[in-house]
Design an enzyme around this catalytic site. Structure first.
Site, PDB file in Angstrom:
ATOM      1  N   THR A 185       0.877  -1.177   0.000  1.00 22.64           N
ATOM      2  CA  THR A 185       0.000   0.000   0.000  1.00 22.64           C
ATOM      3  C   THR A 185       0.910   1.221   0.000  1.00 22.64           C
ATOM      4  O   THR A 185       2.061   1.143   0.437  1.00 22.64           O
ATOM      5  CB  THR A 185      -0.891   0.049   1.248  1.00 22.64           C
ATOM      6  OG1 THR A 185      -0.038   0.177   2.382  1.00 22.64           O
ATOM      7  CG2 THR A 185      -1.739  -1.189   1.387  1.00 22.64           C
ATOM      8  N   GLU A 330      -5.722  -4.254   0.125  1.00 19.47           N
ATOM      9  CA  GLU A 330      -5.941  -5.336   1.092  1.00 19.47           C
ATOM     10  C   GLU A 330      -7.097  -6.264   0.713  1.00 19.47           C
ATOM     11  O   GLU A 330      -7.293  -7.299   1.336  1.00 19.47           O
ATOM     12  CB  GLU A 330      -6.227  -4.743   2.480  1.00 19.47           C
ATOM     13  CG  GLU A 330      -5.018  -4.141   3.174  1.00 19.47           C
ATOM     14  CD  GLU A 330      -4.774  -2.677   2.815  1.00 19.47           C
ATOM     15  OE1 GLU A 330      -5.247  -2.238   1.747  1.00 19.47           O
ATOM     16  OE2 GLU A 330      -4.121  -1.970   3.591  1.00 19.47           O
ATOM     17  N   LYS A 438     -14.894  17.072  11.529  1.00 19.56           N
ATOM     18  CA  LYS A 438     -15.723  16.995  12.732  1.00 19.56           C
ATOM     19  C   LYS A 438     -16.186  18.399  13.081  1.00 19.56           C
ATOM     20  O   LYS A 438     -15.414  19.234  13.515  1.00 19.56           O
ATOM     21  CB  LYS A 438     -14.923  16.397  13.883  1.00 19.56           C
ATOM     22  CG  LYS A 438     -14.472  14.987  13.577  1.00 19.56           C
ATOM     23  CD  LYS A 438     -13.750  14.354  14.742  1.00 19.56           C
ATOM     24  CE  LYS A 438     -13.116  13.051  14.305  1.00 19.56           C
ATOM     25  NZ  LYS A 438     -11.910  13.199  13.491  1.00 19.56           N
ATOM     26  N   TRP A 443     -20.259  14.698  11.887  1.00 21.37           N
ATOM     27  CA  TRP A 443     -19.298  14.505  10.803  1.00 21.37           C
ATOM     28  C   TRP A 443     -19.829  15.104   9.504  1.00 21.37           C
ATOM     29  O   TRP A 443     -20.968  14.868   9.118  1.00 21.37           O
ATOM     30  CB  TRP A 443     -19.049  13.011  10.569  1.00 21.37           C
ATOM     31  CG  TRP A 443     -18.266  12.368  11.660  1.00 21.37           C
ATOM     32  CD1 TRP A 443     -17.688  12.972  12.745  1.00 21.37           C
ATOM     33  CD2 TRP A 443     -17.954  10.970  11.764  1.00 21.37           C
ATOM     34  NE1 TRP A 443     -17.046  12.037  13.518  1.00 21.37           N
ATOM     35  CE2 TRP A 443     -17.186  10.802  12.935  1.00 21.37           C
ATOM     36  CE3 TRP A 443     -18.239   9.860  10.975  1.00 21.37           C
ATOM     37  CZ2 TRP A 443     -16.709   9.571  13.354  1.00 21.37           C
ATOM     38  CZ3 TRP A 443     -17.769   8.627  11.384  1.00 21.37           C
ATOM     39  CH2 TRP A 443     -17.012   8.481  12.563  1.00 21.37           C
TER      40      TRP A 443
END
Ligand code: ADP
Length: 545
Positions: A185, A330, A438, A443
């Site tokens: 990654t 992944e 935030k 959110w």
């Protein structure tokens, strides 16, 4: 009691030998690094992969050894995938767009014994080689006529070592859980981490990707995976085409919209896949030239969220079906795709478009759940956003040579994404956990704001980051690249967004920039943007939410 069916290990070499026997003449076309268009087929690919396995064996490559590639999408790169994995070694695709330090870290961490590179990367490897501890052989992916003058010690010519062999080699049989591929990654936080694919995970993933409900790669298609083979295995497309015998077109080092359009057109490509930045440039090119996409039936968009305006342009202006997909290194990488069900296909077109903007339904083989900060599983109501977790036979259970546990008690892997799932099973990514804004204890989804902003006719690209705010903790700053010759103002953008997002989501300010930084896999680099606007503060008068 066990069933009485055969235990036939799912090996990648079996995909290749099936293609060679039953789709031997199906074409593999490469717009090559050297220049000319190269044409081969699956029968030749399999023969040359056998010769390459012999050649690699002669270089001392054995079971479990890593062979690194710094290479574009070409037939030679595909031969390397099948030869290394077929002989029980590991194909390690390295992303040449990473920084030198990351490349050195990755190549040393993987302990690659052989490094195979395209001509484009000779200067890069000349620079890196003194820092590479394990590389014993350098192979340049070209023929004798194109071998470069280089400082590299004893570089081998790929065509020479392949053609020196006779192909008298039988693919060995071994456990399907044997490692077959390695991909790191990009490591936006901390060191890059190695994801080690197995034969089983890759073959099962290939079965999943060919389906009409996912990427739709049948034996009748011509597929162009523009997404590089070093980016999560080109999303598995070359394995999918080999599995079904679809014609495969590879764009080599070419990523400019004009050449991509030429390839799509000349080779009559019917399905293709790439990240949004590629499509942004291609759609601009089509608008500017008045050209169309008469052969293309479907485009897979993933890696970052596909904006609504992009999906609309493909579907309405060019009659190309969009498969909006989500996944990660992944997850081999396919996790979900936004194809319609009978129920959603009956919805009005605008509602279907709403669904296509989401990242789609989980593919069988990837179990998905969303949980809150305390690990409680959230309902599929299309609103409750939480941490997206996955598990399944092609999801990583650990990183390569890394002891850190990465699964929770139920065996789920935390993707680092924040998402919700609706009543139809469509998952929508609202943010990377580290990018959420935030504000006042709630959110704000930076992705939703960005997608709403790029629908503005004067906006080419948009990114939203949180800026510290004394009252609300953070408030959104909208960073915009305007289209050539255009400008956008704060007031204009806020008015444009007013009916598209909640009022308290409206960005407190809008700044124009020439360029938004992208990562080595084409994602907006929020870390770099946050760094650039580190000292930025909102004008107090303008920012009371
Ligand atoms: P890297 O992080 O190294 O660039 P990946 O390609 O594995 O590599 O990145 C996976 C991440 O990309 C996902 O966790 C998600 O945040 C993002 N992503 C992938 N597809 C989409 C999509 N369709 N919409 C939004 N984000 C996506």
């Amino acid at each position: 009691m066990f069933g009485l069916m055969q235990d036939w290990p799912l090996l990648q070499s079996r995909i290749l030998t099936h293609a060679a026997r039953f789709h031997g003449s199906a074409g593999i076309v490469t717009y090559s690094v050297e220049g000319p268009v190269h044409r081969t087929d699956y029968a030749t690919l399999e023969l040359r992969a056998r010769k390459l396995a012999q050649a690699l064996g002669r270089l001392g490559v054995g079971h479990g050894d890593r062979v690194a590639t710094l290479a574009w999408n070409t037939w030679r790169h595909l031969e390397l995938w099948f030869a290394t994995s077929g002989m029980g070694a590991i194909a390690h695709t390295v992303n040449p767009r990473l920084f030198d330090d990351q490349l050195v870290y990755i190549l040393n961490h993987a302990e690659d014994a052989v490094l195979c590179l395209d001509l484009s990367f000779v200067p890069l490897v000349e620079r890196l080689l003194p820092r590479l501890a394990h590389v014993r052989h350098i192979v340049i992916l070209t023929d004798r006529a194109h071998m470069p003058a280089t400082k590299l010690p004893d570089p081998l010519c790929y065509e020479d070592i392949v053609e020196a062999e006779d192909g008298d080699y039988a693919w060995p049989t071994f456990d399907e859980n044997t490692a077959s591929g390695l991909c790191y990654t990009s490591g936006t936080t901390g060191d890059p981490k190695g994801v080690l694919y197995s034969h089983r995970s890759t073959v099962l993933h290939a079965f999943a990707t060919v389906s009409t409900d996912t990427l739709g790669i049948s034996a009748r298609e011509t597929a162009l995976p523009i997404v590089p083979m070093f980016h999560a295995n080109a999303w598995g497309v070359p394995f999918a085409t080999t599995l079904t015998g679809a014609r495969l077109v590879l764009n080599g080092p070419h990523h400019d919209p004009e050449t991509l359009w030429k390839i799509l057109d000349e080779e009559r490509v019917s399905v293709t896949a790439a990240v949004p930045t590629i499509w942004l440039a291609l759609l601009e090119y089509l608008r500017a030239t008045g050209r169309g996409l008469p052969h293309l039936k479907a485009v897979t968009i993933g890696g970052s969220a596909a904006p609504r305006a992009m999906i609309e342009a493909f579907e309405h202006d060019y009659d190309v079906r969009v498969h909006h997909a989500w996944g990660m290194t992944e997850t081999n990488p396919l996790g979900s795709v936004g194809t319609m069900t009978a129920e959603t296909a009956a919805l009005p077109p605008e509602q279907q478009l709403d669904l296509k903007c989401k990242q789609g339904r989980p593919v069988f083989g990837v179990e998905m759940r969303i949980v809150d900060d305390d690990g409680r599983i959230l309902p599929h109501d299309g609103r409750s956003a939480g941490h997206l977790k996955v598990r399944g036979p092609w999801v990583a259970r650990a990183y390569y040579r890394d002891e850190t546990p990465i699964l929770d008690a139920d065996g789920f892997f935390d993707t680092g994404d924040v998402a919700h799932i609706d009543q139809y099973g469509f998952m929508q990514i609202t943010d990377r956990a580290k990018d959420v804004i935030k504000s006042g204890g709630e959110w704000i989804s930076s992705i939703a704001l960005e997608n709403a902003a790029v629908a503005h006719p004067d906006v080419l690209e948009a990114a939203v980051i949180g800026i510290p705010h004394p009252k609300w903790t953070e408030r959104p700053l909208l960073v915009v690249v305007p289209r050539a010759g255009r400008t956008v103002s704060r007031e204009e953008m806020r008015a444009f967004l007013a009916d598209k997002v909640a009022k308290w989501w409206l960005p407190d300010d809008v700044v124009m920039v020439d360029e938004i930084p992208h990562s080595a896999t084409g994602k907006i680099q929020k870390t770099a943007l946050r760094e650039r606007f580190r000292d930025y503060r909102f004008d107090a008068a303008a920012t009371d939410g």
